[in-house]
Design a protein around this motif. Structure first.
Motif, PDB file in Angstrom:
ATOM      1  N   THR A 129       0.832  -1.204   0.000  1.00 43.39           N
ATOM      2  CA  THR A 129       0.000   0.000   0.000  1.00 43.39           C
ATOM      3  C   THR A 129       0.865   1.252   0.000  1.00 43.39           C
ATOM      4  O   THR A 129       0.627   2.197  -0.771  1.00 43.39           O
ATOM      5  N   TRP A 179      -3.895   1.753   4.876  1.00 41.08           N
ATOM      6  CA  TRP A 179      -4.838   2.172   3.841  1.00 41.08           C
ATOM      7  C   TRP A 179      -5.215   3.650   3.972  1.00 41.08           C
ATOM      8  O   TRP A 179      -5.575   4.288   2.986  1.00 41.08           O
ATOM      9  N   ASP A 477     -11.048   3.367  -0.786  1.00 41.59           N
ATOM     10  CA  ASP A 477      -9.688   3.127  -0.336  1.00 41.59           C
ATOM     11  C   ASP A 477      -8.906   2.510  -1.486  1.00 41.59           C
ATOM     12  O   ASP A 477      -9.475   1.967  -2.439  1.00 41.59           O
TER      13      ASP A 477
END
Length: 498
Positions: A129, A179, A477
């Motif tokens: 991420t 996230w 997200d």
């Protein structure tokens, strides 16, 4: 249909409980850990044993106000950095997580009871991420500058929102923090984050590890309850956007509190994911898919494959395959082996909620084909459970149990399958299992869910968005869409004749 009696599951225990490196005590404000303004503390426990492993501060309104003040003081300087500079910080965070992954995995497992495979996936996904967002933050695009009105040139600017408040859940503490932290910081915002009071340890440890890489005040973390810390974050006049991953009820409270200052809200809430198994599906693959995606993280997953709609002509065969898969699952505590698939419920309170849901199933007269019981103490373990003979509209088809429980109902036509799948307040995720290219393309378009998989379930990538419709909230997200959600659009028009 005749099924053999439920086999007795057991919990595999680790030879010993591994020691973990705990984060410092206090609140992380202005780039350092400081004592909480509140003297109250709360114990954090290992749900695989029920024993306390640490205590953290029950933060106060004053703690939140101090954190927001630090974020406000830092926001102009951070917003003034270039995308390249912010990207380099995110890359360094990813490298730090990679270098400390074993420590973070062990801490996450100790605080949540996650099996090794789940904790490893969480940390790997957190690293990815940050690395994806580091690159994506340098590639945002928008409408080209041009003359859209005579004699005037328009320029579109993407700006940081300002100060972002974040509330993360207990089921994926480190990953859900990643996230939010990655796109919030990548877009040039500062932030105040409240982790779940049940699982704050890995988020606090992350703050400790990256404190020297993130300028003071850019990232602040306040531990405490939703009723105090979460409420203050949501209503604070100097917070410009509040984002939560949590239950529908929590999201409603956040949105209501945020409305007093008309701030933007980003909601990633619950789900009740339908899994539509058509008569031409690969039933073995579908059963294996439900084993993996229905019981991942002990079913404590908002996108879990928990509601199976299977065509009546193949329902018996599919159910036998799924029960066989579930009976083979390995249940255990962290450290009990790499083949452990199922860990405990997060807390005694949630354990009781899931067991109450199973009692409701029994009262409704549904068949429990496998599982359905608590497992021996210590810890909050529940057998993986498959519920059958579920009629249309039954409570279990609508209620998010959020545990190791999947239900099976049948349908007779494609139209009925789609209609029944959509009969839920949730709209987060769904999957379709079929060999038909027509169904593969057509059915997902008719399903009212933010993510629809075909012949898989719960496969997530950083490049594509995650978020729901209806009661599952709004906002996205992951992907470029997250960076857009945490920024704002400004139009500057220049009069060339002036």
């Amino acid at each position: 249909m005749t099924l053999a009696p439920t086999e007795q599951f057991s919990v595999r225990r680790a030879p010993s409980v591994a020691a973990v490196a705990l984060p410092p005590r206090g609140q992380f404000i202005g780039g350092e850990f400081v004592p909480s303004r509140s003297a109250l503390t709360e114990e954090v426990e290992n749900p695989a044993t029920g024993e306390a492993i640490a205590s953290v501060a029950c933060g106060s309104v004053e703690d939140v106000d101090a954190a927001v003040a630090a974020a406000v003081a830092a926001k102009d300087a951070w917003a003034g950095t270039t995308p390249k500079e912010r990207s380099e910080v995110l890359h360094r965070i990813a490298n730090i997580i990679e270098a400390n992954r074993t420590e973070l995995e062990q801490l996450e497992s100790a605080n949540t009871g996650k099996p090794a495979a789940v904790a490893e996936d969480d940390v790997s996904s957190a690293i990815d991420t940050f690395r994806f967002t580091a690159g994506a933050a340098r590639t945002l695009t928008s409408l080209a500058a041009g003359d859209y009105a005579e004699g005037h040139t328009s320029v579109i600017i993407r700006e940081p929102v300002g100060v972002v408040g974040v509330i993360t859940p207990w089921n994926y503490p480190l990953l859900m923090a990643a996230w939010k932290i990655a796109p919030v910081l990548g877009a040039g915002n500062t932030m105040v984050l409240k982790p779940s009071e049940q699982t704050p340890l890995s988020t606090l440890k992350l703050a400790e590890l990256i404190a020297d890489e993130v300028p003071a005040g850019v990232l602040n973390i306040v531990t405490g309850s939703g009723g105090v810390v979460g409420q203050r974050i949501s209503e604070h006049p100097d917070i410009d956007l509040v984002a939560i991953t949590g239950s529908v009820g929590s999201g409603q409270k956040v949105a209501a509190a945020a409305s007093s200052t008309v701030k933007r809200v980003h909601l990633e809430l619950g789900g009740k994911a339908p899994v539509i198994v058509f008569d031409d599906a690969d039933l073995v693959a579908a059963a294996q898919g439900v084993r993996a995606a229905g019981f991942w993280n002990a079913g404590q997953e908002c996108g879990a494959a928990c509601r199976i709609l299977v065509h009546e002509s193949v329902a018996e065969e599919f159910t036998e395959l799924l029960v066989r898969e579930v009976r083979a699952m390995v249940i255990g505590a962290p450290g009990a082996g790499d083949d452990v698939e199922l860990g405990p419920m997060i807390s005694a309170a949630h354990y009781r909620r899931v067991l109450a849901g199973l009692e409701d199933v029994r009262r409704e007269g549904h068949t429990i084909a496998v599982g359905g019981h608590a497992l021996e103490a210590p810890g909050y373990f529940i057998e993986p459970t498959v519920v059958t003979d579920v009629p249309a509209g039954a409570p279990i088809t609508r209620t998010e149990i959020f545990g190791p429980v999947v239900s099976i109902e049948t349908f007779s036509t494609d139209a009925e399958a789609v209609e029944r799948a959509n009969e839920t307040v949730y709209g987060l995720a769904a999957s379709v299992w079929t060999a038909s290219s027509s169904r593969s393309l057509g059915v997902p378009r008719r399903l009212d869910f933010g993510t629809v998989w075909v012949n898989s379930h719960l496969v997530i990538a950083s490049e594509v968005p995650w978020g729901g419709f209806k009661g599952s909230g709004y906002g996205r997200d992951l992907s470029l869409y997250a960076l857009e959600d945490f920024s704002r659009t400004k139009h500057v028009m220049l009069n060339r004749g002036a």
